[in-house]
Design a protein around this motif. Sequence first.
Motif, PDB file in Angstrom:
ATOM      1  N   GLY A  33       0.707  -1.202  -0.109  1.00 49.63           N
ATOM      2  CA  GLY A  33       0.090   0.071  -0.052  1.00 49.63           C
ATOM      3  C   GLY A  33       0.716   1.536  -0.236  1.00 49.63           C
ATOM      4  O   GLY A  33       0.209   2.192   0.339  1.00 49.63           O
ATOM      5  N   ARG A  34       2.115   1.105  -0.134  1.00 53.98           N
ATOM      6  CA  ARG A  34       2.979   2.254  -0.377  1.00 53.98           C
ATOM      7  C   ARG A  34       4.186   1.995  -1.265  1.00 53.98           C
ATOM      8  O   ARG A  34       4.177   0.737  -1.617  1.00 53.98           O
ATOM      9  CB  ARG A  34       3.221   2.868   1.033  1.00 53.98           C
ATOM     10  N   GLU A  35       5.084   3.022  -1.458  1.00 55.02           N
ATOM     11  CA  GLU A  35       6.263   2.593  -2.150  1.00 55.02           C
ATOM     12  C   GLU A  35       7.097   1.686  -1.548  1.00 55.02           C
ATOM     13  O   GLU A  35       7.434   2.012  -0.383  1.00 55.02           O
ATOM     14  CB  GLU A  35       7.057   3.737  -2.741  1.00 55.02           C
ATOM     15  N   VAL A  36       7.610   0.792  -2.183  1.00 61.75           N
ATOM     16  CA  VAL A  36       8.549  -0.465  -1.723  1.00 61.75           C
ATOM     17  C   VAL A  36       9.835  -0.278  -2.435  1.00 61.75           C
ATOM     18  O   VAL A  36      10.025  -0.168  -3.532  1.00 61.75           O
ATOM     19  CB  VAL A  36       7.876  -1.729  -1.820  1.00 61.75           C
ATOM     20  N   LYS A  37      11.040  -0.384  -1.720  1.00 60.09           N
ATOM     21  CA  LYS A  37      12.578  -0.858  -2.402  1.00 60.09           C
ATOM     22  C   LYS A  37      12.448  -2.152  -2.452  1.00 60.09           C
ATOM     23  O   LYS A  37      12.864  -2.660  -1.403  1.00 60.09           O
ATOM     24  CB  LYS A  37      13.238   0.038  -1.738  1.00 60.09           C
ATOM     25  N   LEU A  38      12.295  -2.805  -3.542  1.00 61.40           N
ATOM     26  CA  LEU A  38      12.577  -4.433  -3.404  1.00 61.40           C
ATOM     27  C   LEU A  38      14.153  -4.540  -3.475  1.00 61.40           C
ATOM     28  O   LEU A  38      14.324  -5.524  -2.828  1.00 61.40           O
ATOM     29  CB  LEU A  38      11.835  -5.064  -4.736  1.00 61.40           C
ATOM     30  N   ALA A  39      14.975  -3.861  -4.211  1.00 59.57           N
ATOM     31  CA  ALA A  39      16.242  -4.110  -4.260  1.00 59.57           C
ATOM     32  C   ALA A  39      17.149  -2.830  -3.497  1.00 59.57           C
ATOM     33  O   ALA A  39      16.954  -1.818  -4.224  1.00 59.57           O
ATOM     34  CB  ALA A  39      16.630  -4.402  -5.635  1.00 59.57           C
ATOM     35  N   PRO A  40      17.359  -3.199  -2.263  1.00 56.94           N
ATOM     36  CA  PRO A  40      18.270  -2.116  -1.519  1.00 56.94           C
ATOM     37  C   PRO A  40      19.345  -1.779  -2.364  1.00 56.94           C
ATOM     38  O   PRO A  40      20.047  -2.586  -3.069  1.00 56.94           O
ATOM     39  CB  PRO A  40      18.385  -2.637  -0.226  1.00 56.94           C
ATOM     40  N   ASP A  41      19.495  -0.453  -2.224  1.00 51.62           N
ATOM     41  CA  ASP A  41      20.633   0.031  -2.638  1.00 51.62           C
ATOM     42  C   ASP A  41      21.886  -0.122  -1.918  1.00 51.62           C
ATOM     43  O   ASP A  41      22.037  -0.308  -0.595  1.00 51.62           O
ATOM     44  CB  ASP A  41      20.660   1.743  -2.795  1.00 51.62           C
ATOM     45  N   LYS A  42      23.174  -0.720  -2.593  1.00 48.48           N
ATOM     46  CA  LYS A  42      24.137  -1.319  -1.880  1.00 48.48           C
ATOM     47  C   LYS A  42      25.337  -0.352  -2.400  1.00 48.48           C
ATOM     48  O   LYS A  42      25.973  -0.679  -3.575  1.00 48.48           O
ATOM     49  CB  LYS A  42      24.627  -2.746  -2.191  1.00 48.48           C
ATOM     50  N   PRO A  43      25.845   0.662  -1.690  1.00 53.66           N
ATOM     51  CA  PRO A  43      27.232   1.393  -2.247  1.00 53.66           C
ATOM     52  C   PRO A  43      28.201   0.293  -2.051  1.00 53.66           C
ATOM     53  O   PRO A  43      28.336  -0.667  -1.585  1.00 53.66           O
ATOM     54  CB  PRO A  43      27.260   2.318  -1.270  1.00 53.66           C
TER      55      PRO A  43
END
Lengths: 337, 503, 317
Positions: free
Chosen positions: B240-250
């Motif tokens: 029900g909201r925006e989701v980050k499926l693949a997290p950013d990995k620096p």
Amino acid sequence: MKAKRMLKLFAVLFAMTLTAAACGSGDSTSTTTSECGSDLAVAAGESVTDLSVALVAPSAKDDVAFTQSMVDSLTRLGIEPQITDGTFVVEEAAAAIRGYAEDGIDIIVAHGTQYGGSLAEIAPDFPETSFIWGTSADNQGIANVFAYYPEADQGGYVNGLIAASIAGADGIGVVGPVEAGDAVAYIEGFTLGAEAGGSSTSIVYTGSFSDVALATTTAEAHAANGVAVLTGTSQSAVGAVNVATANDLPWFGTQSNTEAWSSDLTVASQVYHWDVVLADMIEKIEGGTLGGEAMALTLENGGLVMEFNGCYDLDSSVKSDAEAAIEDIIAGEIATK
Amino acid sequence: MEHAPLLTMRNITKTFPGVLANDDVSFDVHAGEVHTLLGENGAGKSTLMKILFGLYQPDSGEIRLRGEVASITSPTSAIEQRVGMVHQHFMLVPTLTVAENVALGLPSNRGFRTDLDAVSERIVEISEQYGLSVDPSIEIWKLSVGERQRVEIIKALYRDAELLVLDEPTAVLTPQEVDDLFVILRQMTANGTGIIFISHKLHEVLELSDRITVLRNGKVTGDTTPSETNRQQLAEMMVGREVKLAPDKPHVDLGLARLQLRDVSVKGDRGTIAVDGVSLDVHAGEIVGIAGVSGNGQRELAETIAGLRPAESGSSVTIDDADLTKAGPARTRAAGLAYVPEERMKDGAVGEFEVSENLLLINHGDPKFRRGPLFDFAKIREHCQRLVDQFSVKTPSLDTPTSSLSGGNIQKLIMARELDSRPSVILAAQPTRGVDIGAAEYIHSELIEQRNVGVAILMISEDLDEVLGLADRIAVMFEGRIVTVIDREAATREALGLAMAGG
Amino acid sequence: MSQFFTVSVLVATLATAIKFAVPYLLAALGETIGQRSGVLNLGVDGIMLLGAFGGYYTVIQTGSHLQGILVGLGIGLAIGIVYAYVTVFLHAQQGISGIGIFLFGLGFSDLLFQELVGTPKPIRPLPTLDKLPGVGGIFEPLVDIDIVGPLLFDHNLMTYMAFLLVPATTWLLMKTTFGMNVRAVGENPQAADSLGVSVAKTRLIAILIGSSLAGIAGATLSLQLAIFQHNLTNGIGFIAVALVYFGAWRPRWVMAGALLYGLVTATRIRWQSLDIIPQGASDIAAMAPAIITILALVLLASRVRGPAALTRPFSRH
């Protein structure tokens, strides 16, 4: 009140003296012979005391063994006690004993060696109550405890002597319960008697006072080994009596008369008449002594009675030999242990 | 004219005290299609399926089977109306044979005596028709998880199910077994069976489904097809909201090896070797993911690293060069290990304890929480409140019994407690299993944050998406051994799946 | 010593063991069925006591052994209904409910005995084959056969029934739909329930079979011993429950345990009667059957797991 009690006691003692005199001297109070087919029920005697009495005992009050012998003895003294029976569990017995004491019962009979520990705790709490405890040869040094014990080896010797005359070389099978107390005394006296009579015993202790199945199996083992006579003690012995009946083997009883179980094959029973020592104890209690000693049942004092079964055709010479042995035991000429 | 759908559930509403589990839900399945039901835990999927299977009665709404109004009052009546269900936790009797499990509850054509030979014959027929090879005379406990699932499907087919519900059927399978399952399911739809597929693995949903219905908080929030949607969209419909499926990995430069395992061998509960000579380094600033089907030694390995299970002689476990091979849990923690166990309610938290008590579980002896011999409760509350806020643990209060929190919040609570100790090594086993997407997202970002600041992280997970999304290197465990270690860039789902099956 | 190893003594020992094992076996087979369905009944000994008294009293009144055994069965059935109601339908804790049944049986059998009989009086024991009214003559020559006679033919009918019940129990459990249901509800009642098997009904019937056999076992005991008295069983029911565990819930192993227990008991008694075991060791010898049987069965069966749902009440939610 007190005078009346004394009168009663006097009457009983007088009657006993008369009986003893009528039967002739010494040993004859130590043997009886039942009339074949007669009822074995014990007749209530004239009451020797107005004190209230309670009985706590491990097995059933009509077990044809240990507990019933005490009930019968009290009946002979004209006492109808309150009874708590079937208390194999010592804690239950202890609760019953304490309950009777709290209810103000004057005399509490704790009929079981295993109750000794409980009594040592309870009796000092009720110094006005008298506790009669057995079987034990030692009253634990408590002032309000009387102890009683049968010299079961005496009747055992007599039974063994008679049994030897029937069994001869075939030997005698003994079904013992736990290797303790008067069971051991009976069995050891029996063995001495059997050996004196030229036979031998094979003894098995099942490890239980109450396990009928084990007693049955044990008696069957003896029978299979070819013994000619069986004997045994404790309430589990009923199993052994059944085996004796099934195999047509003569049986010797102890504690109570076992003719009720095996009317044809019971030769003789050593019967405990606790009433002899109980009467002595009650007399002392009425006199204000609530305990402090141990009293023995013997052939001499009539606490042990050899009861011959009138239905069993025992050779008269054997019977007279047995009666002679009784006299010798009383006279101290035969050692039974 | 179009055929009536196999199943129509219309305007189903079901309330439990305080909860609206299904709110005017409508859902249908046609013969020959796979219709997926997608949603987070507690979205209302299982309530809807329990209604379909006769375990609950709806407050309102109606169920039609093949166009006719149906009354389904019990599992037995569901089975009689040709509705079958493969439960997530298999409904099999492990000591009975396949044939006995299939025959259970059905009348025998020999009356009192069983007719297992006839049952076995029919099982073989069904197996051949659908490619479900399984030996009818074998006991269930001797079968693999994938085979057990086949038995469940055979049970339904044996009862002539036209509509089959599969509740999270892929959760326990290797990728290869999932492929096999999909082949079987397609064969069934080709024969006209209607399938309800329940899953939260988005790529599987997209691969298998003909239609997808998304539930959130008891309501239908989406009704779509794979060609019209993608993973991102599906996830957002669920949450029900925006989701980050693949997290950013620096990019982070690798540091020293902080956790070193050398020839670690461990016996399992049955006394047999469960971990067999595992050697692995985890460096500062990396996440090493251990992939594998559960039961291949992962749990025993984790317990050994945490100091909870003794290793065999010759093994070596070190953290920052401190030898912890024979250390218990206290010394291991003191050396810098944070442990997020697989069984969070068994090993991670005490259910009856309050939230604050669980937060203090590993450091209640710390002098800073004491005033003389007594606890300093003011300080403790302050400490716990800070953790709850920082890790956004949703709890009514600090005094709430932990067992009444949701799985995701319990996991956040455990993470809060463990990460607060400023560890040098984090051992996280199945960190997001049974956790909703929102909480999983948070846990993942927290792990990456720790990685970025130089913590060495060993993550054990059966969820390949999670491993692929988070790990820098991936080790695959099979039968107690690490069979391969691959850099993330070089790893493919297929290669990992093959390794997980011992290939 | 040599006397013990004569064939006739060995045979007699074995024959005693077989006879001794019968009440244990009957009770343990019943308990096996109950436990396979997931219900532990620690009240077996109490049911046996009531069955023993019922059988004994019936023989006193009617003289019929068959009626005695049937009364034992009926008493077992009646108590089974109570036990099933409490444990299956009220979901009571099984351990303590069973102890309650035991205490009730112990006390009530004694009370009935005191009120209805009083002084223990022997009854006619269960006849061995050769003493069966009418047909005994047929078996007489068989009993006289060396070795085989005493081992196989010198027994009462209940002995044959007990041993025939071993394959019958295995058959019931392994080859019938009822047995399959029993095993399923004892292992995974949720699974059985999901397929429409009534967990409650299956457990009810299993309990009734078990308690009926316990009642029969008690009646057989008192009819074999031809007597009743307070606590006649002396813990046979509890040993029977133990035999089920140590026999790993398999009728054949349970039988092996009962026979081993009987054999060690018979051997011990016989060795004592032949003075092979000294008098002083009688207390230790008395413990031997239990110890040896437990050790043997633990070694044989320790790897086998019991029914997973044993002692666990079942409800859907």
